[in-house]
Design a protein around this motif. Sequence first.
Motif, PDB file in Angstrom:
ATOM      1  N   ARG A  87     -37.390  38.519 -20.330  1.00 14.44           N
ATOM      2  CA  ARG A  87     -36.229  37.742 -19.919  1.00 14.44           C
ATOM      3  C   ARG A  87     -34.930  38.455 -20.272  1.00 14.44           C
ATOM      4  N   ALA A  88     -33.844  37.986 -19.674  1.00 14.27           N
ATOM      5  CA  ALA A  88     -32.541  38.607 -19.934  1.00 14.27           C
ATOM      6  C   ALA A  88     -32.194  38.563 -21.414  1.00 14.27           C
ATOM      7  N   CYS A  89     -32.558  37.470 -22.088  1.00  8.66           N
ATOM      8  CA  CYS A  89     -32.243  37.342 -23.511  1.00  8.66           C
ATOM      9  C   CYS A  89     -32.948  38.396 -24.357  1.00  8.66           C
ATOM     10  N   ASP A  90     -34.056  38.950 -23.862  1.00 11.95           N
ATOM     11  CA  ASP A  90     -34.774  39.976 -24.618  1.00 11.95           C
ATOM     12  C   ASP A  90     -33.972  41.264 -24.748  1.00 11.95           C
ATOM     13  N   LEU A  91     -32.999  41.453 -23.860  1.00 10.37           N
ATOM     14  CA  LEU A  91     -32.178  42.663 -23.922  1.00 10.37           C
ATOM     15  C   LEU A  91     -31.219  42.658 -25.107  1.00 10.37           C
ATOM     16  N   VAL A  92     -30.959  41.479 -25.665  1.00  8.71           N
ATOM     17  CA  VAL A  92     -30.018  41.386 -26.790  1.00  8.71           C
ATOM     18  C   VAL A  92     -30.554  42.172 -27.991  1.00  8.71           C
ATOM     19  N   ASP A  93     -31.816  41.937 -28.340  1.00  9.57           N
ATOM     20  CA  ASP A  93     -32.486  42.690 -29.408  1.00  9.57           C
ATOM     21  C   ASP A  93     -33.360  43.737 -28.719  1.00  9.57           C
ATOM     22  N   PHE A  94     -32.859  44.956 -28.608  1.00 13.89           N
ATOM     23  CA  PHE A  94     -33.538  45.956 -27.785  1.00 13.89           C
ATOM     24  C   PHE A  94     -34.870  46.398 -28.382  1.00 13.89           C
ATOM     25  N   ASP A  95     -34.990  46.364 -29.691  1.00 13.61           N
ATOM     26  CA  ASP A  95     -36.279  46.686 -30.314  1.00 13.61           C
ATOM     27  C   ASP A  95     -37.332  45.667 -29.905  1.00 13.61           C
ATOM     28  N   ASN A  96     -36.913  44.414 -29.837  1.00 14.65           N
ATOM     29  CA  ASN A  96     -37.811  43.353 -29.396  1.00 14.65           C
ATOM     30  C   ASN A  96     -38.189  43.562 -27.922  1.00 14.65           C
ATOM     31  N   PHE A  97     -37.213  43.943 -27.108  1.00 13.32           N
ATOM     32  CA  PHE A  97     -37.465  44.225 -25.697  1.00 13.32           C
ATOM     33  C   PHE A  97     -38.502  45.336 -25.544  1.00 13.32           C
ATOM     34  N   LYS A  98     -38.344  46.403 -26.305  1.00 14.23           N
ATOM     35  CA  LYS A  98     -39.262  47.536 -26.209  1.00 14.23           C
ATOM     36  C   LYS A  98     -40.674  47.146 -26.631  1.00 14.23           C
ATOM     37  N   SER A  99     -40.759  46.302 -27.652  1.00  9.63           N
ATOM     38  CA  SER A  99     -42.077  45.855 -28.116  1.00  9.63           C
ATOM     39  C   SER A  99     -42.787  45.022 -27.047  1.00  9.63           C
ATOM     40  N   LYS A 100     -42.052  44.081 -26.445  1.00 11.56           N
ATOM     41  CA  LYS A 100     -42.633  43.245 -25.395  1.00 11.56           C
ATOM     42  C   LYS A 100     -42.996  44.078 -24.172  1.00 11.56           C
ATOM     43  N   LEU A 101     -42.151  45.038 -23.836  1.00 10.43           N
ATOM     44  CA  LEU A 101     -42.422  45.906 -22.693  1.00 10.43           C
ATOM     45  C   LEU A 101     -43.711  46.689 -22.902  1.00 10.43           C
ATOM     46  N   ALA A 102     -43.925  47.197 -24.112  1.00 13.39           N
ATOM     47  CA  ALA A 102     -45.136  47.973 -24.398  1.00 13.39           C
ATOM     48  C   ALA A 102     -46.389  47.143 -24.159  1.00 13.39           C
ATOM     49  N   THR A 103     -46.348  45.879 -24.587  1.00  8.72           N
ATOM     50  CA  THR A 103     -47.505  44.996 -24.413  1.00  8.72           C
ATOM     51  C   THR A 103     -47.773  44.716 -22.938  1.00  8.72           C
TER      52      THR A 103
END
Length: 428
Positions: free
Chosen positions: A146-162
């Motif tokens: 989601r767009a909100c995941d871009l706020v914490d980019f480390d979190n975004f990268k983790s979710k993207l990997a999964t």
Amino acid sequence: MAGYVVVGSQWGDEGKGKIVDVLGDKMDMVVRFQGGNNAGHTVVVEGEKTVLHLLPSGVLHQDALCVIGPGVVVDPFVLLKEIDELESRGVNTEHVKISGRAHLIMPYHVKLDELQETRLAGNKIGTTKRGIGPCYADKYTRIGLRACDLVDFDNFKSKLATTLSIKNEQIVKLYEEEPFDYDALVEQFKEIRERLLPRIIDAVTTVNDALDQNQNVLFEGAQANMLDINYGTYPYVTSSSPTAAGVCEGAGVSPFKLDHVIGVVKAYSTRVGEGPFVTELLDEVGEELRQAGNEYGATTGRPRRCGWLDLCVVKQAARINGLTDLVVTKIDVLSQFKTLPVCVGYEIDGQVTTSIPASLEEYAKAKPVYRMMEGWEEDITGIRQFEELPENCRKYLALIEEITGTRISLVSVGPDRENNIVIHDLTK
């Protein structure tokens, strides 16, 4: 409070973008509540055409906050491209905001959309291949970004990997295609992240606060009633609900805050893609309609299938959406036809009905029951008063009101913002 909803009453391409633009200067906020860049809304101002795919159609009105709501799926690269194109023309887009809850269309969604359509071959849905369906699928299987995941980019990268590990497995094993590179995707989003962050807001609070402060808020969907995931010609439908009910889920507002539900209906019928179309004209008359109405998709450029007005479809839209008003568009296109058949029922296996069958097999057997209306030859594009319309044109509009049980409040007689006949003020 004044909550306005604009919905399509047929298969889309009714002219919703124009109507949102017409109402936009009286709105404090315009909210897109579903769909993605699989729709094309065309706005014409003083002869200049603007085609919008993802941005709300009120974007040309600087005083109206434009919100891309939680129910929309957002391709961030398409969004930024649209913003750049408008700004290159001198249009300020600082008033465009994105809900943090909106799901992101990723490059692998677009790829999977293409691969799935190719694999379906003769049974293809006829999607725009923009990744809309695969993105909604990830949303409901709870692996979306989601767009909100871009706020914490480390979190975004983790979710993207999964998620990417799941998607790459599908792409490689099922379709035998090359997988997406994780590092390359991370770099792509790193490059655009800073441009997106200032636009991400808590849209639910923003929209509801505006309604509670008695501001005028207009909710805009993409597609139309006959493409609704629940009530359209399934499976030849979109992946969300473009109905008035979809506003509640897609924008996070109570149905009690929706005061005006405006259905836009084209004076004849068109659809893009596969699926049954009872009044379709597969002859020179259908081609004449296509050329006169310039019936080519704003998003894909595909020629639209054309046919006579089907009031069973519009009546269904009035019922499901609880329409308070109708806006009739493109009636000027009909000026060249001496006789205008209007479908007021279906004959299926010898029985006449006005209902839309759930079964496509049954719907495909439907034959139109026409009421023949006399046409008119006058050019009506310059008319601004209802009483000045040709008598047969007024009779045609009266039939629409009679069958749907809904008043017509505005008639569009041309593509420009000014080409309208106002019968009832929609903002009062």
